[in-house]
Design an enzyme around this catalytic site. Structure first.
Site, PDB file in Angstrom:
ATOM      1  CB  ALA A 138       2.352  -6.835  -8.345  1.00  0.00           C
ATOM      2  CG  HIS A 214       8.580   0.735  -4.518  1.00  0.00           C
ATOM      3  ND1 HIS A 214       9.632  -0.100  -4.830  1.00  0.00           N
ATOM      4  CD2 HIS A 214       7.647   0.525  -5.489  1.00  0.00           C
ATOM      5  CE1 HIS A 214       9.359  -0.760  -5.943  1.00  0.00           C
ATOM      6  NE2 HIS A 214       8.162  -0.407  -6.358  1.00  0.00           N
ATOM      7  N   GLY A 218      11.049  -4.401  -3.492  1.00  0.00           N
ATOM      8  CA  GLY A 218      11.451  -4.716  -4.854  1.00  0.00           C
ATOM      9  C   GLY A 218      12.922  -4.461  -5.121  1.00  0.00           C
ATOM     10  N   GLY A 246       2.535   1.456   6.748  1.00  0.00           N
ATOM     11  CA  GLY A 246       2.696   0.541   7.862  1.00  0.00           C
ATOM     12  C   GLY A 246       2.738  -0.915   7.443  1.00  0.00           C
ATOM     13  CG  ASP A 270       3.349   1.462  -5.568  1.00  0.00           C
ATOM     14  OD1 ASP A 270       2.983   1.594  -6.756  1.00  0.00           O
ATOM     15  OD2 ASP A 270       3.982   0.471  -5.166  1.00  0.00           O
ATOM     16  CG  LEU A 304       2.504  -6.335   0.868  1.00  0.00           C
ATOM     17  CD1 LEU A 304       3.541  -5.493   1.597  1.00  0.00           C
ATOM     18  CD2 LEU A 304       1.095  -5.833   1.181  1.00  0.00           C
ATOM     19  CB  ALA A 305      -0.027  -6.640  -5.569  1.00  0.00           C
TER      20      ALA A 305
END
Length: 381
Positions: A138, A214, A218, A246, A270, A304-305
């Site tokens: 993102a 993370h 990514g 999760g 994050d 997901l962002a």
């Protein structure tokens, strides 16, 4: 005047001490733990446990504010709200953006970091902009490019030396000398948003990269003939961030990172601006997002962002999933993150002479109170 914390147990870095007393000196630092009852004011948490204040080294925003807003008011609001998550120290984290905006954000943080009350700003994490468009996540690929050493120096000058960590993709041209330069300047190079090969990651680590951002998210995944970035994260012995909500990482995948080294696993949130606000519509940088049932997704693609995870929840999740003891999970959210960016002398442990930043937990690891420099900043009572 010295006060004393009475608790049924204390989570030190690598062991648990049973019922005793931990002094808070008049200057807001810890004294030496003792078992004999002292003569002085007692903070009675005899039914609870004491752990170090949590350290979030990857957080973009909270309670409606984002680091990229370049707002002193926003930074102050984030710092004021984070103790309710158990966080007493953090690195405000940027996004991929034009150079001049990043310069302004660095300047605002650098000029104000020491005067903002609440959770302590301990440095800046530049997440980008030297990433691979293939794993942009993102973040806006329009501002991605090859690493430029002079840009980093300009940002660090604007930040008055507060940049502690920068993430980049090792496959970009000029990455290796950039990593070496960052390390020389005591900025911790991290690997993120990357399509690098395993060998390129090895070269980056040899040059000085010491954190995988993370982990799993990514980055090029693990294949039996192509270990990729995930294979490098699991095998090279560096620090590995994990988002344990999760959603970003399956518990089994998280367990593999822990097996690679609990002492090198770093829990991060994050978290973005929608954190602490429940289901809502929000934004991450220039992108619109929808927050529903604890997941943040891009409005247009559904990807997901970022997250709305609170760091204490990550600790609770690891224990609930049966992957770590409370002591191990707390270490991964306090000492390990601090050590990953060289600030463990400032925060992240119950240590004689350290700042009296600590949290009070019940038997389910639910947060009861947060203290910074020995002063109460959050209580759920």
């Amino acid at each position: 005047m010295t006060r004393y914390i009475l608790a049924k147990q204390f989570y030190f870095k690598d062991h648990v001490k049973e019922r005793g007393f931990l002094p808070i000196l008049a200057d807001g630092h810890f004294g030496q733990y003792q078992t004999e009852e002292p003569d002085g004011e007692i903070l009675d948490y005899s039914d609870y446990s004491i752990a170090p204040g949590l350290v979030d080294t990857h957080i973009h925003g909270f309670v409606g504010h984002d680091v990229m807003d370049n707002s002193l008011e926003g930074l102050s609001a984030i710092s004021a709200a984070l103790p309710a998550c158990g966080v007493t120290s953090y690195l405000p984290t940027t996004l991929t953006a034009p150079k001049d905006l990043l310069t302004k954000v660095c300047q605002t943080i650098g000029e104000n970091a020491q005067t903002i009350s609440g959770a302590k700003i301990q440095g800046i994490f530049l997440e980008g902009p030297f990433f691979s468009e293939t794993y942009k996540g993102a973040q806006n690929p329009a501002y991605m490019g090859d690493p430029i050493i002079d840009d980093l120096d300009d940002w660090q000058n604007a930040a008055q030396g507060w940049i502690k960590k920068i993430a980049l993709a090792p496959e970009r041209d000029g990455a290796m000398p950039f990593i070496a330069h960052a390390k020389e300047k005591e900025i911790y190079p991290a690997i993120a948003h990357t399509d690098a090969t395993y060998d390129e990651c090895c070269q980056a680590v040899k040059a000085g990269a010491s954190i995988f951002v993370h982990t799993y998210n990514g980055m090029r995944g693990l294949h039996h003939r192509d270990p990729g970035v995930v294979g490098a994260a699991l095998s090279l012995g560096q620090f590995n961030e994990l988002i344990c909500d999760g959603l970003h990482v399956h518990p089994i995948s998280a367990s593999l990172v822990l097996k690679a080294g609990i002492d090198k696993t770093v829990l991060v949130s994050d978290c973005m601006r929608a954190g602490g606000q429940g289901d809502c519509q929000s934004s991450l940088g220039e992108f619109s997002v929808i927050v529903k049932d604890g997941a943040v997704r891009l409005k247009d693609s559904g990807n997901l962002a970022g997250s709305v995870l609170e760091l204490i929840q990550a600790v609770q999740n690891l224990v609930k999933w049966g992957l770590a003891t409370p002591m191990e999970a707390l270490r991964m959210a306090s000492f390990n993150p601090a050590a990953s960016v060289g600030i463990d002398h400032l925060c992240g442990q119950l240590k004689t002479g350290a700042s009296a930043d600590f949290i009070v937990l019940d038997d389910d690891l639910a947060l009861q109170a947060t203290y910074i420099n020995g002063t109460l900043h959050f209580s759920n009572h």
